[in-house]
Design an enzyme around this catalytic site. Sequence first.
Site, PDB file in Angstrom:
ATOM      1  N   TYR A 120       0.838  -1.200   0.000  1.00  9.76           N
ATOM      2  CA  TYR A 120       0.000   0.000   0.000  1.00  9.76           C
ATOM      3  C   TYR A 120       0.878   1.258   0.000  1.00  9.76           C
ATOM      4  CZ  TYR A 120      -3.003   3.669   1.990  1.00  9.76           C
ATOM      5  OH  TYR A 120      -3.667   4.849   2.229  1.00  9.76           O
ATOM      6  N   LYS A 149       1.130   4.400  -2.692  1.00 10.08           N
ATOM      7  CA  LYS A 149       0.931   5.803  -2.330  1.00 10.08           C
ATOM      8  C   LYS A 149       2.149   6.654  -2.715  1.00 10.08           C
ATOM      9  CE  LYS A 149      -2.598   5.414  -2.065  1.00 10.08           C
ATOM     10  NZ  LYS A 149      -3.812   6.172  -2.460  1.00 10.08           N
ATOM     11  N   SER A 163     -12.437   5.266   7.105  1.00 16.09           N
ATOM     12  CA  SER A 163     -13.188   5.134   5.851  1.00 16.09           C
ATOM     13  C   SER A 163     -13.121   3.708   5.342  1.00 16.09           C
ATOM     14  CB  SER A 163     -12.620   6.093   4.794  1.00 16.09           C
ATOM     15  OG  SER A 163     -11.387   5.606   4.306  1.00 16.09           O
TER      16      SER A 163
END
Length: 282
Positions: A168, A172, A203
């Site tokens: 991840y 990014k 989220s």
Amino acid sequence: MGDLDGKTFLVTGANTGIGKETVRDLAGRGARVVLAGRSEERTLAAIREIAADTGNTALDFLALDLGDLASLRAAATTFLESGERLDVLINNAGLAGKRGMSASGFELAFGTNHVGPFLLTELLRDRIVETGPGRIVNVASTGHYRAKGIDWEAVRRPTVTRTAFDEYCVSKLANVLHARELGRRLEGTGVTTYALHPGAIASDVWREVPFGVRHAMKLFMKSPEQGARTSLYCATSPDVADHTGRYYDDEREKQPSRVVTDALAAELWERSEDWVTAAPRG
């Protein structure tokens, strides 16, 4: 009539979390917004909610799966054939904590978080330039500081780490590098680019993280509404209208990782261009 009346925004991952709150704010300010995502049912529900809250019905769904390059091409064709203007593209959608490969043959986070947005941006950027002045916003993460670089072989293989967090972070880092190189390539066109950290947000980006861990994480996180602030700042603030290729955190410009260099940004661009050109068109 709001301050964004007459402007059209396209927001990916817009039916939940930061994306949904970004759309809510834009709609409340009079913008026309295209909500791009995989689930028509969830997106139409978000559209009904936001329209009821804001009184703005200029909201549309665009089917889009960022992990599938054929889906991206189809979505871009649908949008372009509509003849719509496009003032701002917000590459908001992201995935974390899930292992595997994308439909188009990339490590899952890298394929979804970088390769997909890269292709979508390329397919739509001429429309943004034609509409201009415009903006392209990449929602990145402070996690990019953790990445030591990009292993070009690893991003073409399934996820290796158990949590998928390292992968991840690499994805990014790619978001920040993409905004930097894109900004350089768009100089003089009137289109500016931005990468940003929205904060640690409770989220759906963490939806693949095991429930117990996810619940504990969210106790210390900001709300999606708070998380949308820096996206909105980069997408609409006159304060950054003349800036491009930079990285923001908490509505302020911040120095990105030392790994973010012009050389790596250029190499990522060249490889990404080759990847999406070579991919089957379905």
